[in-house]
Design a protein around this motif. Structure first.
Motif, PDB file in Angstrom:
ATOM      1  N   GLN A  23      45.902 -88.018  68.620  1.00  0.00           N
ATOM      2  CA  GLN A  23      45.619 -88.794  69.834  1.00  0.00           C
ATOM      3  C   GLN A  23      46.846 -89.579  70.292  1.00  0.00           C
ATOM      4  OE1 GLN A  23      42.193 -91.270  69.111  1.00  0.00           O
ATOM      5  NE2 GLN A  23      40.821 -89.497  69.094  1.00  0.00           N
ATOM      6  N   SER A  24      47.486 -90.250  69.333  1.00  0.00           N
ATOM      7  CA  SER A  24      48.664 -91.031  69.706  1.00  0.00           C
ATOM      8  C   SER A  24      49.774 -90.135  70.234  1.00  0.00           C
ATOM      9  CB  SER A  24      49.206 -91.785  68.491  1.00  0.00           C
ATOM     10  OG  SER A  24      48.344 -92.793  68.144  1.00  0.00           O
ATOM     11  N   VAL A  25      50.006 -89.049  69.527  1.00  0.00           N
ATOM     12  CA  VAL A  25      51.078 -88.140  69.940  1.00  0.00           C
ATOM     13  C   VAL A  25      50.764 -87.577  71.323  1.00  0.00           C
ATOM     14  CG1 VAL A  25      52.232 -85.955  69.413  1.00  0.00           C
ATOM     15  CG2 VAL A  25      51.747 -87.577  67.574  1.00  0.00           C
ATOM     16  N   CYS A  26      49.523 -87.169  71.516  1.00  0.00           N
ATOM     17  CA  CYS A  26      49.146 -86.592  72.813  1.00  0.00           C
ATOM     18  C   CYS A  26      49.262 -87.632  73.927  1.00  0.00           C
ATOM     19  CB  CYS A  26      47.729 -86.045  72.780  1.00  0.00           C
ATOM     20  SG  CYS A  26      47.602 -84.532  71.841  1.00  0.00           S
ATOM     21  N   ARG A  27      48.841 -88.851  73.612  1.00  0.00           N
ATOM     22  CA  ARG A  27      48.910 -89.894  74.620  1.00  0.00           C
ATOM     23  C   ARG A  27      50.364 -90.113  75.039  1.00  0.00           C
ATOM     24  NH1 ARG A  27      47.473 -94.697  72.081  1.00  0.00           N
ATOM     25  NH2 ARG A  27      45.635 -93.598  71.343  1.00  0.00           N
ATOM     26  N   HIS A  28      51.210 -90.172  74.041  1.00  0.00           N
ATOM     27  CA  HIS A  28      52.616 -90.429  74.345  1.00  0.00           C
ATOM     28  C   HIS A  28      53.234 -89.311  75.188  1.00  0.00           C
ATOM     29  CE1 HIS A  28      56.728 -91.763  73.880  1.00  0.00           C
ATOM     30  NE2 HIS A  28      57.023 -90.493  73.661  1.00  0.00           N
ATOM     31  N   TYR A  29      52.950 -88.086  74.826  1.00  0.00           N
ATOM     32  CA  TYR A  29      53.604 -86.964  75.519  1.00  0.00           C
ATOM     33  C   TYR A  29      52.779 -86.406  76.679  1.00  0.00           C
ATOM     34  CZ  TYR A  29      57.095 -86.533  71.784  1.00  0.00           C
ATOM     35  OH  TYR A  29      58.116 -86.747  70.909  1.00  0.00           O
ATOM     36  N   SER A  30      51.622 -87.018  76.920  1.00  0.00           N
ATOM     37  CA  SER A  30      50.721 -86.526  77.974  1.00  0.00           C
ATOM     38  C   SER A  30      50.315 -85.069  77.791  1.00  0.00           C
ATOM     39  CB  SER A  30      51.345 -86.675  79.357  1.00  0.00           C
ATOM     40  OG  SER A  30      51.588 -88.003  79.612  1.00  0.00           O
ATOM     41  N   TYR A  31      49.888 -84.782  76.609  1.00  0.00           N
ATOM     42  CA  TYR A  31      49.295 -83.466  76.374  1.00  0.00           C
ATOM     43  C   TYR A  31      47.871 -83.647  75.886  1.00  0.00           C
ATOM     44  CZ  TYR A  31      53.500 -80.627  76.814  1.00  0.00           C
ATOM     45  OH  TYR A  31      54.580 -79.958  77.298  1.00  0.00           O
ATOM     46  N   LYS A  32      47.148 -82.548  75.859  1.00  0.00           N
ATOM     47  CA  LYS A  32      45.810 -82.604  75.283  1.00  0.00           C
ATOM     48  C   LYS A  32      45.851 -81.987  73.894  1.00  0.00           C
ATOM     49  CE  LYS A  32      43.349 -80.688  78.777  1.00  0.00           C
ATOM     50  NZ  LYS A  32      44.132 -80.523  79.966  1.00  0.00           N
ATOM     51  N   ILE A  33      44.895 -82.381  73.085  1.00  0.00           N
ATOM     52  CA  ILE A  33      44.842 -81.810  71.729  1.00  0.00           C
ATOM     53  C   ILE A  33      44.722 -80.283  71.788  1.00  0.00           C
ATOM     54  CG2 ILE A  33      42.390 -82.468  71.615  1.00  0.00           C
ATOM     55  CD1 ILE A  33      44.539 -82.099  68.535  1.00  0.00           C
ATOM     56  N   THR A  34      44.056 -79.809  72.845  1.00  0.00           N
ATOM     57  CA  THR A  34      43.935 -78.342  72.964  1.00  0.00           C
ATOM     58  C   THR A  34      45.295 -77.691  73.211  1.00  0.00           C
ATOM     59  OG1 THR A  34      43.324 -78.773  75.238  1.00  0.00           O
ATOM     60  CG2 THR A  34      41.556 -78.208  73.732  1.00  0.00           C
ATOM     61  N   ASP A  35      46.194 -78.432  73.861  1.00  0.00           N
ATOM     62  CA  ASP A  35      47.550 -77.897  74.024  1.00  0.00           C
ATOM     63  C   ASP A  35      48.236 -77.747  72.667  1.00  0.00           C
ATOM     64  OD1 ASP A  35      47.857 -80.042  76.871  1.00  0.00           O
ATOM     65  OD2 ASP A  35      47.408 -77.895  76.844  1.00  0.00           O
ATOM     66  N   LEU A  36      48.064 -78.788  71.841  1.00  0.00           N
ATOM     67  CA  LEU A  36      48.682 -78.737  70.515  1.00  0.00           C
ATOM     68  C   LEU A  36      48.177 -77.545  69.727  1.00  0.00           C
ATOM     69  CD1 LEU A  36      48.806 -82.311  68.954  1.00  0.00           C
ATOM     70  CD2 LEU A  36      50.535 -81.068  70.212  1.00  0.00           C
ATOM     71  N   ARG A  37      46.902 -77.267  69.911  1.00  0.00           N
ATOM     72  CA  ARG A  37      46.308 -76.188  69.121  1.00  0.00           C
ATOM     73  C   ARG A  37      46.526 -74.815  69.738  1.00  0.00           C
ATOM     74  NH1 ARG A  37      40.872 -79.558  67.899  1.00  0.00           N
ATOM     75  NH2 ARG A  37      41.433 -80.269  65.812  1.00  0.00           N
ATOM     76  N   SER A  38      47.054 -74.802  70.941  1.00  0.00           N
ATOM     77  CA  SER A  38      47.173 -73.522  71.648  1.00  0.00           C
ATOM     78  C   SER A  38      48.346 -72.720  71.103  1.00  0.00           C
ATOM     79  CB  SER A  38      47.389 -73.769  73.128  1.00  0.00           C
ATOM     80  OG  SER A  38      48.719 -74.217  73.321  1.00  0.00           O
TER      81      SER A  38
END
Ligand code: ADP
Ligand code: MG
Length: 462
Positions: A376-391
């Motif tokens: 959550q923190s990483v996504c918030r900082h970089y403006s991505y969604k967790i689904t992006d990370l998992r994609s």
């Protein structure tokens, strides 16, 4: 000679299909005989289940590689069923694996710490303190709460399955147990099983290895209520998904109730077979959010009362404002305050609460860092969604973001590389190791990057 060929074959399969296939399905398989005259290769499986599985899934793989390794064209592959595999070594291993988490429910199978469910009206592993009565209802969870109650009241008919999702520490497991506890009280003969997805997966793998798949399936089909916690961890576990699909159908057809929890909506569970995903969304999908201030205050007061303590409005409000992330942490803070007051024999006061919460050096365990907090923190900082990370998107920036997440997950939790990889939908845990090393090096050489990482770490901890 066949042994050497078989080893070569396994090495190739490992590379092509992954080590899980070898570990799960091919470990106990034997290359039995090669009838050169008729060009037939006999492969022997330890049980019918494995035989059927590898026959249906891997015949081509066998054909392609064995023909090459044996230097023959178009061999016929014949899969044979079981002969005895009851060597003492296997039995010994079986005992180790089956105790306590696996196969403990089989009527034929008793291990020393077994909880035998056969015929059974046992509580299993339900936590008796997680009930509907101890759950504080607020606008953030009222829908999930109502659905859970409806399901417990009318098993299998109304919302089946019920799927509850939401962030960590927000009460999903609590509600799951509450359903089980309620039913157990209302109908003591109902067969309830609470199972974490990890345990389910391990159990399934051991069942295959030790030729106990029939017991495994039998156990699940006997249930009236199946509670599966953290189903997101079934991602990318193809064989387990297959087994689960069948169990799901059997239970559902028989109007047996199933309840799932997950940290994300079914669609965002990575590496989930489409047909299983659609099953998860069949019934009612409901979510739990972070609680608003009033709910947090109510929870604190209720928890304090359960410790026989009265919490003033002032203190409750202060603690509720301080602790923002989730209810698990809220509880932790309260327990620390109560413990401090009791140990130092000081009355509960706002000053004391402040002192405890501000004595910042919180012991690590009091503030458990989990994967979702980090992502959550990483996504918030970089403006991505967790689904992006998992994609599977491999854009340069996203790759870096993913590596930062992996680095922090490795550094800030004691989870394994495998768990980290699988949380992010990565099959190969060496990716995690690579990411860790890479980010680590950059932290050492790049000051700005280092301060960014530190900022993320502090964000995650607070
Ligand atoms: P999750 O499974 O969503 O991560 P848990 O169910 O484990 O979260 O909840 C964490 C802790 O917070 C548990 O001790 C649980 O009893 C408590 N909790 C969560 N929500 C509530 C609530 N609405 N009322 C009372 N306690 C709650
Ligand atoms: Mg949980």
């Amino acid at each position: 000679m066949l042994k050497g060929i078989w080893q070569d074959f396994l090495t190739i399969v490992k590379e092509e299909a992954g080590s899980r296939v070898v570990e799960t399905w091919l470990k106990a398989v034997i290359l039995k005989e090669w009838d050169q005259y008729h060009n037939i290769i006999y492969v022997e499986a330890p049980n019918i289940f494995v035989k059927d599985w590898i026959e249906s899934k891997y015949t081509d793989l066998f054909k392609t590689h064995l023909s090459r390794l044996l230097n023959t064209a178009e061999p016929k592959i014949i899969f044979l069923g079981p002969v005895q595999v009851t060597t003492s070594a296997l039995q010994h291993a079986a005992q180790q694996v089956t105790s306590p988490a696996v196969m403990e429910k089989g009527p034929l199978h008793k291990t020393k710490n077994a909880v035998v469910v056969a015929g059974a009206h046992q509580l299993g592993r339900l936590n008796p303190s997680y009930t509907f009565e101890t759950f504080v209802v607020g606008p953030n969870n009222s829908l999930a709460y109502a659905a859970a109650q409806a399901v417990a009241e009318q098993l299998g008919t109304q919302y089946n399955p019920l799927f509850i999702y939401g962030g960590s520490g927000l009460g999903k497991t609590h509600l799951l147990h509450a359903i089980g506890n309620y039913l157990q009280k209302k109908s003591p003969h109902a067969v309830v099983l609470y199972q974490t997805t990890d345990r389910f997966v391990n159990e399934f793998i051991a069942a295959i290895r030790f030729n106990k798949v029939h017991l495994f399936q039998e156990k699940y089909r006997k249930l009236d209520l199946l509670l599966i916690d953290d189903i997101q961890f079934i991602s990318n576990k193809e064989q387990t998904q297959e087994a689960f699909f069948h169990i799901f159908n059997a239970l559902h057809d028989a109007h047996k109730q199933i309840v799932f929890t997950s940290d994300v909506f079914p669609r965002y569970i990575n590496g989930l077979e489409e047909r299983l995903r659609s099953r998860l969304e069949w019934g009612l999908v409901t979510d739990i959010h972070k609680p608003p201030l009033e709910t947090k205050i109510a929870i604190l007061k209720k928890k304090a009362a359960s410790h026989n303590e009265q919490l003033s409005d002032e203190i409750a409000e202060y603690v509720a404002t301080e602790v923002i992330s989730n209810i698990r942490e809220l509880e932790g803070s309260l327990v620390r305050i109560l413990a401090f007051s009791s140990l130092t024999k000081q009355p509960l006061s706002l000053a004391l609460a402040k002192k405890v919460l501000q004595s910042c050096e919180r012991p690590k365990n009091d503030n458990p860092v989990d994967f979702s907090k980090i992502t959550q923190s990483v996504c918030r900082h970089y403006s991505y969604k967790i689904t992006d990370l998992r994609s599977n998107n491999r854009s340069k920036e996203l790759a870096l973001v993913r590596q930062v997440a992996m680095y922090l997950m490795k550094k800030m939790t004691d989870k394994s590389l495998r768990e980290i990889g699988s949380y992010l939908g990565r099959k190969d845990h060496s990716t995690v190791l690579y990411a860790y090393d890479k980010v680590n090096k950059q932290v050492e050489t790049d000051k700005q990057f280092k301060s960014l990482i530190e900022q993320l770490e502090s964000d995650i901890l607070h």
